[in-house]
Design a protein around this motif. Structure first.
Motif, PDB file in Angstrom:
ATOM      1  N   ALA A  36      32.189   8.403  13.084  1.00  0.00           N
ATOM      2  CA  ALA A  36      31.482   9.689  13.213  1.00  0.00           C
ATOM      3  C   ALA A  36      30.780  10.020  11.897  1.00  0.00           C
ATOM      4  CB  ALA A  36      32.467  10.798  13.593  1.00  0.00           C
ATOM      5  N   ALA A  37      31.440   9.698  10.779  1.00  0.00           N
ATOM      6  CA  ALA A  37      30.827   9.982   9.472  1.00  0.00           C
ATOM      7  C   ALA A  37      29.565   9.133   9.298  1.00  0.00           C
ATOM      8  CB  ALA A  37      31.823   9.703   8.350  1.00  0.00           C
ATOM      9  N   LEU A  38      29.645   7.886   9.746  1.00  0.00           N
ATOM     10  CA  LEU A  38      28.467   7.011   9.637  1.00  0.00           C
ATOM     11  C   LEU A  38      27.317   7.560  10.494  1.00  0.00           C
ATOM     12  CD1 LEU A  38      27.111   4.335   8.747  1.00  0.00           C
ATOM     13  CD2 LEU A  38      28.202   3.228  10.703  1.00  0.00           C
ATOM     14  N   THR A  39      27.654   7.956  11.718  1.00  0.00           N
ATOM     15  CA  THR A  39      26.627   8.512  12.603  1.00  0.00           C
ATOM     16  C   THR A  39      26.013   9.768  11.983  1.00  0.00           C
ATOM     17  OG1 THR A  39      27.729   7.613  14.535  1.00  0.00           O
ATOM     18  CG2 THR A  39      26.197   9.416  14.944  1.00  0.00           C
ATOM     19  N   ARG A  40      26.881  10.625  11.445  1.00  0.00           N
ATOM     20  CA  ARG A  40      26.366  11.854  10.801  1.00  0.00           C
ATOM     21  C   ARG A  40      25.441  11.497   9.648  1.00  0.00           C
ATOM     22  NH1 ARG A  40      31.497  13.836  11.268  1.00  0.00           N
ATOM     23  NH2 ARG A  40      31.991  13.335   9.102  1.00  0.00           N
ATOM     24  N   GLY A  41      25.862  10.514   8.863  1.00  0.00           N
ATOM     25  CA  GLY A  41      25.062  10.077   7.712  1.00  0.00           C
ATOM     26  C   GLY A  41      23.707   9.553   8.155  1.00  0.00           C
ATOM     27  N   LEU A  42      23.715   8.710   9.187  1.00  0.00           N
ATOM     28  CA  LEU A  42      22.450   8.137   9.667  1.00  0.00           C
ATOM     29  C   LEU A  42      21.548   9.238  10.212  1.00  0.00           C
ATOM     30  CD1 LEU A  42      23.770   4.941  11.547  1.00  0.00           C
ATOM     31  CD2 LEU A  42      22.542   4.984   9.380  1.00  0.00           C
ATOM     32  N   LYS A  43      22.180  10.197  10.912  1.00  0.00           N
ATOM     33  CA  LYS A  43      21.372  11.238  11.563  1.00  0.00           C
ATOM     34  C   LYS A  43      20.826  12.276  10.581  1.00  0.00           C
ATOM     35  CE  LYS A  43      22.905  10.653  16.264  1.00  0.00           C
ATOM     36  NZ  LYS A  43      23.537  11.223  17.440  1.00  0.00           N
ATOM     37  N   GLN A  44      21.279  12.211   9.334  1.00  0.00           N
ATOM     38  CA  GLN A  44      20.649  13.066   8.318  1.00  0.00           C
ATOM     39  C   GLN A  44      19.211  12.624   8.092  1.00  0.00           C
ATOM     40  OE1 GLN A  44      23.949  12.735   5.240  1.00  0.00           O
ATOM     41  NE2 GLN A  44      22.578  14.274   4.376  1.00  0.00           N
ATOM     42  N   TYR A  45      18.979  11.339   8.343  1.00  0.00           N
ATOM     43  CA  TYR A  45      17.651  10.788   8.020  1.00  0.00           C
ATOM     44  C   TYR A  45      16.900  10.254   9.234  1.00  0.00           C
ATOM     45  CZ  TYR A  45      20.118  11.050   3.646  1.00  0.00           C
ATOM     46  OH  TYR A  45      20.857  11.521   2.597  1.00  0.00           O
ATOM     47  N   LEU A  46      17.611  10.064  10.322  1.00  0.00           N
ATOM     48  CA  LEU A  46      16.995   9.454  11.508  1.00  0.00           C
ATOM     49  C   LEU A  46      17.390  10.209  12.757  1.00  0.00           C
ATOM     50  CD1 LEU A  46      18.109   5.764  10.783  1.00  0.00           C
ATOM     51  CD2 LEU A  46      15.783   6.632  10.478  1.00  0.00           C
ATOM     52  N   ASN A  47      16.549  10.145  13.768  1.00  0.00           N
ATOM     53  CA  ASN A  47      16.947  10.627  15.088  1.00  0.00           C
ATOM     54  C   ASN A  47      17.701   9.523  15.812  1.00  0.00           C
ATOM     55  OD1 ASN A  47      15.888  13.165  15.120  1.00  0.00           O
ATOM     56  ND2 ASN A  47      13.913  12.509  15.960  1.00  0.00           N
ATOM     57  N   GLU A  48      18.523   9.906  16.791  1.00  0.00           N
ATOM     58  CA  GLU A  48      19.243   8.900  17.574  1.00  0.00           C
ATOM     59  C   GLU A  48      18.270   7.856  18.138  1.00  0.00           C
ATOM     60  OE1 GLU A  48      22.457   8.303  17.955  1.00  0.00           O
ATOM     61  OE2 GLU A  48      22.280   6.821  19.561  1.00  0.00           O
ATOM     62  N   ASP A  49      17.087   8.317  18.517  1.00  0.00           N
ATOM     63  CA  ASP A  49      16.074   7.427  19.092  1.00  0.00           C
ATOM     64  C   ASP A  49      15.599   6.341  18.139  1.00  0.00           C
ATOM     65  OD1 ASP A  49      15.820   8.298  21.566  1.00  0.00           O
ATOM     66  OD2 ASP A  49      13.763   9.057  21.384  1.00  0.00           O
ATOM     67  N   GLN A  50      15.788   6.577  16.864  1.00  0.00           N
ATOM     68  CA  GLN A  50      15.325   5.590  15.870  1.00  0.00           C
ATOM     69  C   GLN A  50      16.425   4.597  15.503  1.00  0.00           C
ATOM     70  OE1 GLN A  50      13.931   8.939  13.172  1.00  0.00           O
ATOM     71  NE2 GLN A  50      12.492   7.322  12.651  1.00  0.00           N
ATOM     72  N   ILE A  51      17.665   4.898  15.941  1.00  0.00           N
ATOM     73  CA  ILE A  51      18.799   4.059  15.529  1.00  0.00           C
ATOM     74  C   ILE A  51      19.086   3.030  16.622  1.00  0.00           C
ATOM     75  CG2 ILE A  51      21.221   4.060  14.819  1.00  0.00           C
ATOM     76  CD1 ILE A  51      20.871   7.085  14.164  1.00  0.00           C
ATOM     77  N   PHE A  52      19.044   1.784  16.256  1.00  0.00           N
ATOM     78  CA  PHE A  52      19.330   0.697  17.196  1.00  0.00           C
ATOM     79  C   PHE A  52      20.609   0.001  16.740  1.00  0.00           C
ATOM     80  CE2 PHE A  52      15.477   0.308  19.875  1.00  0.00           C
ATOM     81  CZ  PHE A  52      14.754   1.359  19.312  1.00  0.00           C
ATOM     82  N   ARG A  53      21.759   0.447  17.318  1.00  0.00           N
ATOM     83  CA  ARG A  53      23.036  -0.177  16.938  1.00  0.00           C
ATOM     84  C   ARG A  53      23.170  -1.466  17.721  1.00  0.00           C
ATOM     85  NH1 ARG A  53      23.843   4.954  18.070  1.00  0.00           N
ATOM     86  NH2 ARG A  53      24.306   6.378  16.366  1.00  0.00           N
ATOM     87  N   ILE A  54      23.247  -2.541  16.995  1.00  0.00           N
ATOM     88  CA  ILE A  54      23.196  -3.835  17.670  1.00  0.00           C
ATOM     89  C   ILE A  54      24.598  -4.341  17.992  1.00  0.00           C
ATOM     90  CG2 ILE A  54      23.187  -5.324  15.599  1.00  0.00           C
ATOM     91  CD1 ILE A  54      20.834  -6.857  16.869  1.00  0.00           C
ATOM     92  N   ASP A  55      24.777  -4.823  19.207  1.00  0.00           N
ATOM     93  CA  ASP A  55      25.970  -5.588  19.580  1.00  0.00           C
ATOM     94  C   ASP A  55      25.401  -6.854  20.179  1.00  0.00           C
ATOM     95  OD1 ASP A  55      27.995  -6.824  21.131  1.00  0.00           O
ATOM     96  OD2 ASP A  55      29.149  -4.974  21.064  1.00  0.00           O
ATOM     97  N   HIS A  56      25.427  -7.928  19.426  1.00  0.00           N
ATOM     98  CA  HIS A  56      24.636  -9.080  19.861  1.00  0.00           C
ATOM     99  C   HIS A  56      25.141  -9.697  21.162  1.00  0.00           C
ATOM    100  CE1 HIS A  56      27.650 -11.468  17.632  1.00  0.00           C
ATOM    101  NE2 HIS A  56      27.231 -12.517  18.305  1.00  0.00           N
ATOM    102  N   TYR A  57      26.376  -9.347  21.564  1.00  0.00           N
ATOM    103  CA  TYR A  57      26.843  -9.874  22.857  1.00  0.00           C
ATOM    104  C   TYR A  57      26.014  -9.322  24.021  1.00  0.00           C
ATOM    105  CZ  TYR A  57      30.289 -13.252  21.747  1.00  0.00           C
ATOM    106  OH  TYR A  57      30.867 -14.428  21.343  1.00  0.00           O
TER     107      TYR A  57
END
Ligand code: NDP
Ligand SMILES: O=C1O[C@H](COP(=O)(O)O)[C@@H](O)[C@H](O)[C@H]1O
Length: 597
Positions: free
Chosen positions: A261-282
């Protein structure tokens, strides 16, 4: 753009039947339209179903760096042929408020952050080259490597060139293509927390973009503790001024609910959810993609997909090598976080979800998240953990996990785990979903096994003896290696008597398709460039996944539960069999009949 290229539609990739490829089910293209006051990006999608094919779904986004979705419009289409990508007429575009910006005026800049690292060399650059070879990258693109290591462009090219390969069936002009590709690769050395260094990168990117509308993709191929620094600096100094900016984030996405949750909060300080592509290569693996096709496009499977006919489901991952070279990372995470909480759980969610409203990313992710939120909290009694120990075989001694110099001698980090999970919803009530993942086992394999119930009042039960479960159908989706989908059935042995046999109805990919299967990273990179989020993890999916595993992980760690030791190269701890037996399950990968080609 990429998909309008005659070569790229990866449908040609899986000849003989073009319609078999995902692009024929969900084709999309991105263009942009301008009005004097605002600029929008329009994503056109055409889906395979009769219902949605009549519509052109237009997502309009403001061209700010944060890409807020402003409107989603459905524009009726005329004359849309089977599998073709619908076109917005110029009149429709005009009605939407602008003019088309041709591909000639747009560019995509891809920055691989952590370019000096293992993943960049092993997977990301080779995947980008494969896309280039297939004409899947836009006409104007530039690739930048970014890391602290000092390197010239030539040194980066030399490093990258060592890991580029051409597919067996694509040898033609391969070295020319590699040369052309490498000329599009550049390097910038900088710190991860320096806005100035990212501003220098921005300057170089702009030179290459040459005044075109610029779209920028950052791939964070770095340890997670520096994700936020990079996102902060890139967003302040190197995001696109007039196009989209997207960030691919590699796992691990935290170690538990709180850190995630802290990582998500950190990312969302600078990006919208739409800009974040969390990769799970499977999710980018061919057979994982095929799971939904298999289920939702074949009448013979979907009606059986529930507790009524399915006895248990097994998700199995094994590697025949240890954590060699990655012990430092691994010891902080362990196999449950490394494989189960993400790769296997994602497959489970796709396997078990209800039929989505459409193939649209949000519809699919909505269904997946429902499955995850319906899962019963994992109990420590339903989990077995193991760790590999040294083993000598044929005169060769294989190391123990704790022999790795970066691993503490008293580490109790599991390199193997088996778990029984349950989905408390109407479809799956009571059906055990067994997961098993391990390193340094006897084989390398990833598969999904679906064991069906026995036929009620089986007329042929005498032919099977007392163990009816031995005669039940089993569907195996072998994700890797040697991709295959096979169904174990019972049949009569030819002849005058009545003797029964077990056989496989087998879709063996190597025999069926002559083309090589693309690497998962190719698919996912292409999707990120196209803004297709279906195969990336949304933050609520991530929260639900961590909610399931965090209490278990905490208990294992607080109680310092000792893993059962198993020899390097073995089949893992025997505890896994007891766990399966507790739920009346036999692991499907242990029998001699696990696979017949
Ligand atoms: N390797 C793999 O197979 C997989 C990796 N991942 C994930 O992908 C990401 C990248 O993996 P991988 O390439 O193996 O990672 P590396 O450890 O190779 O790190 C990548 C680069 O990051 C920089 N770096 C490494 N450690 C630090 C540090 N402590 N502080 C600052 N910079 C550092 C280094 O570049 P420089 O010193 O030049 O700045 C290094 O070349 C990680 O998040 C990993 O978990 C996910 C799945 C598989
Ligand atoms: O994410 C990870 O995956 C790899 C296995 O990926 P595969 O595509 O080679 O099956 C695994 O080795 C690694 O530990 C893990 O972090």
């Amino acid at each position: 753009m990429a998909l309008s290229s005659p070569k790229c539609p990866s449908s040609s990739h899986f000849a003989p039947a073009p319609s078999r490829h995902r692009r024929s089910m969900a084709s999309s293209s991105i263009s942009s339209i301008q009005s004097p006051a605002r600029r929008y990006f329009v994503k056109r999608s055409a889906f395979g179903s009769a219902r949605s094919r009549q519509w052109n779904v237009v997502y309009m986004r403001e061209a700010s760096t944060k890409e807020p979705v402003t409107t989603k419009k459905e524009v009726p289409l005329k004359n849309v042929g089977n599998g073709s990508v619908p076109k917005i007429s110029s009149e429709e575009l005009k009605n939407l408020g602008g003019i088309n910006v041709s591909e000639k005026e747009t560019t995509v800049s891809i920055t691989v952050v952590g370019a000096s690292g293992d993943l960049a060399k092993k997977k990301i650059f080779p995947a980008l080259f494969a896309l280039y070879y297939e004409d899947c990258l836009p006409e104007h693109f530039t690739i930048f490597g970014y890391a602290r290591s000092k390197m010239t462009d030539a040194e980066l090219r030399s490093m990258v060139s060592k890991t580029l390969t051409c597919r067996i069936d694509k040898r033609e002009n391969c070295s020319d293509k590699m040369e052309q590709f490498l000329k599009r690769c550049f390097y910038h050395s900088g710190q991860y927390d320096s806005e100035d260094n990212f501003a220098e990168l921005d300057k170089k990117l702009k030179e290459h973009e040459a005044g075109r509308l610029s779209n920028r993709l950052f791939y964070l191929s770095i340890p997670p503790n520096i994700f936020i620094d990079v996102v902060k600096c890139a967003s302040a100094s190197a995001s696109s001024a007039n196009g989209w900016t997207r960030v691919i984030v590699e796992k691990p996405f935290g170690r538990d609910s709180e850190s995630s949750a802290a990582l998500t909060r950190g990312l969302k300080q600078y990006l919208n959810e739409d800009q974040i592509f969390r990769i799970d290569h499977y999710l980018g693996k061919e057979l994982v993609e095929n799971l939904s096709v298999l289920r939702f496009s074949n009448l013979v499977f979907e009606p059986l997909w529930s507790r009524q006919y399915i006895r248990n489901v097994q998700l199995i991952f094994s590697e025949d090598f240890g954590t060699e070279g990655r012990g430092g990372y691994f010891d902080h995470y362990g196999i449950i976080r490394d494989i189960m909480q993400n790769h296997l759980l994602q497959i489970l969610a796709l396997f078990a979800m209800e039929t989505p409203v459409s193939l649209d990313a949000e519809d699919i992710r909505n269904e997946k998240v429902k499955v995850l939120r319906s899962m019963r909290p994992l109990l420590v009694e339903d989990v077995v953990v193991g760790q590999y120990k040294s083993h000598t075989k044929g005169g060769v001694t294989y190391p123990a996990y704790i022999d790795d110099k970066t691993v503490p001698n008293d580490s109790v980090t599991p390199t193997f785990a088996a778990a029984a999970l349950f989905i408390d919803n109407a479809r799956w009530d009571g059906v055990p979903f067994l997961m098993k993942a391990g390193k340094a086992l006897h084989t390398k394999r990833a598969e999904i096994r679906v064991q069906f119930r026995h036929v009620p009042g089986n007329l042929y039960k005498k032919s099977f003896g007392t163990d009816l479960d031995r005669a039940t159908n089993e569907l195996v989706i072998r994700v890797q290696p040697d991709e295959a989908i096979y169904l174990k059935i019972n049949n009569k042995i030819p002849g005058l008597g009545m003797r029964l046999d077990r056989s496989n109805l087998n879709l063996h990919y190597a025999a069926r398709y002559s083309k090589e299967i693309p690497d998962a990273y190719e698919r996912l990179l292409l999707d990120a460039i196209e803004g297709e989020r279906r195969l990336f993890i949304r933050s609520d999916e991530l929260d639900a996944a961590w909610a399931l595993f965090t209490p278990l992980l905490k208990e294992l760690e607080e109680k310092k539960i000792a893993p059962e030791l198993y020899p390097y190269g073995s089949r893992g701890p025997v505890g896994a069999h007891y766990l399966a037996a507790k739920y009346n399950v036999r692991w499907g990968d242990l029998g001699s009949d696990h696979y017949q080609a």
